[in-house]
Design an enzyme around this catalytic site. Structure first.
Site, PDB file in Angstrom:
ATOM      1  N   HIS A 130       0.876  -1.171   0.000  1.00 13.63           N
ATOM      2  CA  HIS A 130       0.000   0.000   0.000  1.00 13.63           C
ATOM      3  C   HIS A 130       0.911   1.218   0.000  1.00 13.63           C
ATOM      4  O   HIS A 130       2.144   1.070  -0.059  1.00 13.63           O
ATOM      5  CB  HIS A 130      -0.967  -0.020   1.197  1.00 13.63           C
ATOM      6  CG  HIS A 130      -0.311   0.053   2.543  1.00 13.63           C
ATOM      7  ND1 HIS A 130       0.540  -0.922   3.021  1.00 13.63           N
ATOM      8  CD2 HIS A 130      -0.359   1.017   3.516  1.00 13.63           C
ATOM      9  CE1 HIS A 130       0.965  -0.581   4.232  1.00 13.63           C
ATOM     10  NE2 HIS A 130       0.439   0.594   4.542  1.00 13.63           N
ATOM     11  N   HIS A 176       1.245   4.015   2.139  1.00 11.25           N
ATOM     12  CA  HIS A 176       1.689   4.797   3.288  1.00 11.25           C
ATOM     13  C   HIS A 176       3.192   5.054   3.142  1.00 11.25           C
ATOM     14  O   HIS A 176       3.939   4.191   2.667  1.00 11.25           O
ATOM     15  CB  HIS A 176       1.427   4.028   4.592  1.00 11.25           C
ATOM     16  CG  HIS A 176       0.098   4.340   5.224  1.00 11.25           C
ATOM     17  ND1 HIS A 176      -0.616   3.396   5.923  1.00 11.25           N
ATOM     18  CD2 HIS A 176      -0.620   5.497   5.279  1.00 11.25           C
ATOM     19  CE1 HIS A 176      -1.740   3.964   6.383  1.00 11.25           C
ATOM     20  NE2 HIS A 176      -1.759   5.229   6.002  1.00 11.25           N
ATOM     21  N   ASP A 220       5.704   4.937   5.072  1.00 12.11           N
ATOM     22  CA  ASP A 220       6.695   4.009   5.645  1.00 12.11           C
ATOM     23  C   ASP A 220       6.868   2.762   4.783  1.00 12.11           C
ATOM     24  O   ASP A 220       7.734   1.926   5.073  1.00 12.11           O
ATOM     25  CB  ASP A 220       6.331   3.627   7.096  1.00 12.11           C
ATOM     26  CG  ASP A 220       4.958   3.038   7.264  1.00 12.11           C
ATOM     27  OD1 ASP A 220       4.001   3.585   6.698  1.00 12.11           O
ATOM     28  OD2 ASP A 220       4.825   2.015   7.968  1.00 12.11           O
ATOM     29  N   HIS A 250      -6.888  -2.353   5.815  1.00  9.53           N
ATOM     30  CA  HIS A 250      -6.080  -1.310   6.474  1.00  9.53           C
ATOM     31  C   HIS A 250      -6.797   0.034   6.309  1.00  9.53           C
ATOM     32  O   HIS A 250      -6.171   1.078   6.187  1.00  9.53           O
ATOM     33  CB  HIS A 250      -4.696  -1.307   5.815  1.00  9.53           C
ATOM     34  CG  HIS A 250      -3.654  -0.496   6.511  1.00  9.53           C
ATOM     35  ND1 HIS A 250      -3.496  -0.448   7.878  1.00  9.53           N
ATOM     36  CD2 HIS A 250      -2.670   0.320   6.014  1.00  9.53           C
ATOM     37  CE1 HIS A 250      -2.482   0.346   8.173  1.00  9.53           C
ATOM     38  NE2 HIS A 250      -1.969   0.837   7.060  1.00  9.53           N
ATOM     39  N   HIS A 285       7.185  -5.020  11.241  1.00  9.36           N
ATOM     40  CA  HIS A 285       6.435  -3.755  11.345  1.00  9.36           C
ATOM     41  C   HIS A 285       6.100  -3.528  12.825  1.00  9.36           C
ATOM     42  O   HIS A 285       4.961  -3.320  13.233  1.00  9.36           O
ATOM     43  CB  HIS A 285       5.151  -3.828  10.508  1.00  9.36           C
ATOM     44  CG  HIS A 285       4.535  -2.484  10.207  1.00  9.36           C
ATOM     45  ND1 HIS A 285       3.783  -1.797  11.120  1.00  9.36           N
ATOM     46  CD2 HIS A 285       4.558  -1.704   9.106  1.00  9.36           C
ATOM     47  CE1 HIS A 285       3.361  -0.654  10.575  1.00  9.36           C
ATOM     48  NE2 HIS A 285       3.831  -0.576   9.353  1.00  9.36           N
TER      49      HIS A 285
END
Ligand SMILES: [Zn+2]
Ligand SMILES: [Zn+2]
Length: 370
Positions: free
Chosen positions: A122, A124, A126, A222, A320
């Site tokens: 995805h 994001h 990070d 998410h 993570h």
């Protein structure tokens, strides 16, 4: 009767000995100074050889996963942003591009110039921050004439176009300096390979299918980050799943059925609550709100353990990791996880290499980040 000179003899011997010792020290120091350059040169050559040889080290046929990044957005001394390198046969894939992970890929001895594709779960920050560095190193490190494929759900084209644009000046400088034969201009950046998953909650799609390697993308939850996926990799009877960022969900459990290793994101809510309770001490005014929000779209170690148990996975590796934590707090981080899953659980740190030899049941883990 005592000789008048006999009292001086020991002093004379001592003086002689001292002169010898000082002479030897001077000779040793001068010799070391003379050879110092050669000694350092010899040591440096050995280090360079070791580094370069580790990139060409041939592993036995099998499926390998290198944890190049096991952290999350908060700074953690033991963890950079999330990134898992998957090696299957002669092919190399990267799943996610967390900040700092491109360097770890090199330090772990993976040849980034030979990367077949980068897969994103995805968008994001990070998970995408090192995409530019990875694309650059894959181009310059392999003299590649074609951009690397960046595979991801819809939206990946926006991310890749942005990094390609940001790195376009740099690419021009490097071609001008090193020459087109070393860094072919046609190979800069990445080529976005977006895919679309159906609307079903457990939708999945095979995104790589070559030479016995199958990579399946599947939906995770998410929300509000959407789309978000995990990946399952199968090769010669071995299998692994990378969860991406998600709350516990049906499709992750379904895809993880019987896999050798489940790499599951994990955040310990009890420890996040402790950070939240102390947030007033921080100069960061948003820390209290962020630490209140994040548990709602991640998974606790206990819930990851439940998924591993229900799916019958053989080894659970948590990555993570939130909040940042030193090894001494790993058992606190795990909380009650061991109540819910009988198999081995590893709290991920950067540099772990998980080896799954082809057509066997063996799972081995070792630290290779030097
Ligand atoms: Zn995320
Ligand atoms: Zn994340």
């Amino acid at each position: 009767m005592q000789n008048a000179n006999s009292g001086k003899k020991p002093t004379g011997r001592l003086l002689k000995a001292a002169i010898w010792v000082v002479s030897i020290i001077v000779i040793v120091v001068l010799t070391a100074a003379f050879f110092q350059k050669h000694i350092f040169r010899f040591a440096a050559t050995k280090i360079i050889q070791q580094r370069l040889l580790s990139q060409t080290h041939k592993k036995d046929d099998g499926l390998y996963a290198g944890l190049a990044g096991t952290g999350a957005p908060f700074p953690d001394i033991n963890r950079v942003g999330p990134c898992i390198v998957v090696e299957a046969g002669n092919h190399l894939y990267i799943i996610d591009a967390g900040p700092g992970s491109a360097r770890n890929i090199g330090l772990m001895g993976f040849d980034i110039g030979k990367v077949d594709a980068i897969l994103l779960t995805h968008f994001h920050s990070d998970h995408i921050a090192d995409l530019g560095e990875m694309m650059l190193q894959r181009w310059a490190g392999g003299s590649n004439a074609k951009p690397v494929d960046v595979i991801g759900p819809k939206g990946v084209e926006t991310v890749v176009a942005g990094f390609n644009h940001a790195y376009s000046l740099d690419a021009g400088y490097r071609v001008a300096f090193h020459g087109a034969a070393t860094v072919p201009p046609s190979g800069t950046g990445g080529r976005a390979r977006p895919y679309d998953l159906s609307s079903e909650e457990d939708a999945s799609l095979i995104v790589v299918d070559k030479e016995g390697i199958k990579i399946t993308a599947f939906k995770v939850n998410h929300f509000p980050a959407y789309p978000a996926v995990g990946y399952r990799v199968d090769y010669k009877g071995r299998s692994l799943v990378v969860s991406g960022d998600t709350v516990p969900c049906r499709s992750l459990k379904k895809q993880s059925q019987g896999v050798d290793v489940l790499f599951h994101e994990a955040q310990q809510p009890a420890m996040i609550k402790m950070v939240h309770d102390q947030a007033g001490l921080s100069p960061n005014p948003s820390l209290a709100k962020i630490t209140a929000d994040i548990p709602s779209y991640h998974t606790s170690p206990e819930d990851a353990a439940k998924t591993a148990n229900e799916a019958g996975v053989k080894h659970l590796v948590l990555y993570h990791i939130l909040p940042p934590l030193p090894p001494v707090l790993h058992s606190m981080f795990l909380g009650d996880s061991e109540k819910y899953y009988n198999g081995p659980i590893t709290v991920g740190v950067d540099g772990l290499l998980i080896s799954l030899p082809a057509n066997s049941a063996k799972i081995s883990i070792k630290q290779i980040l030097k």
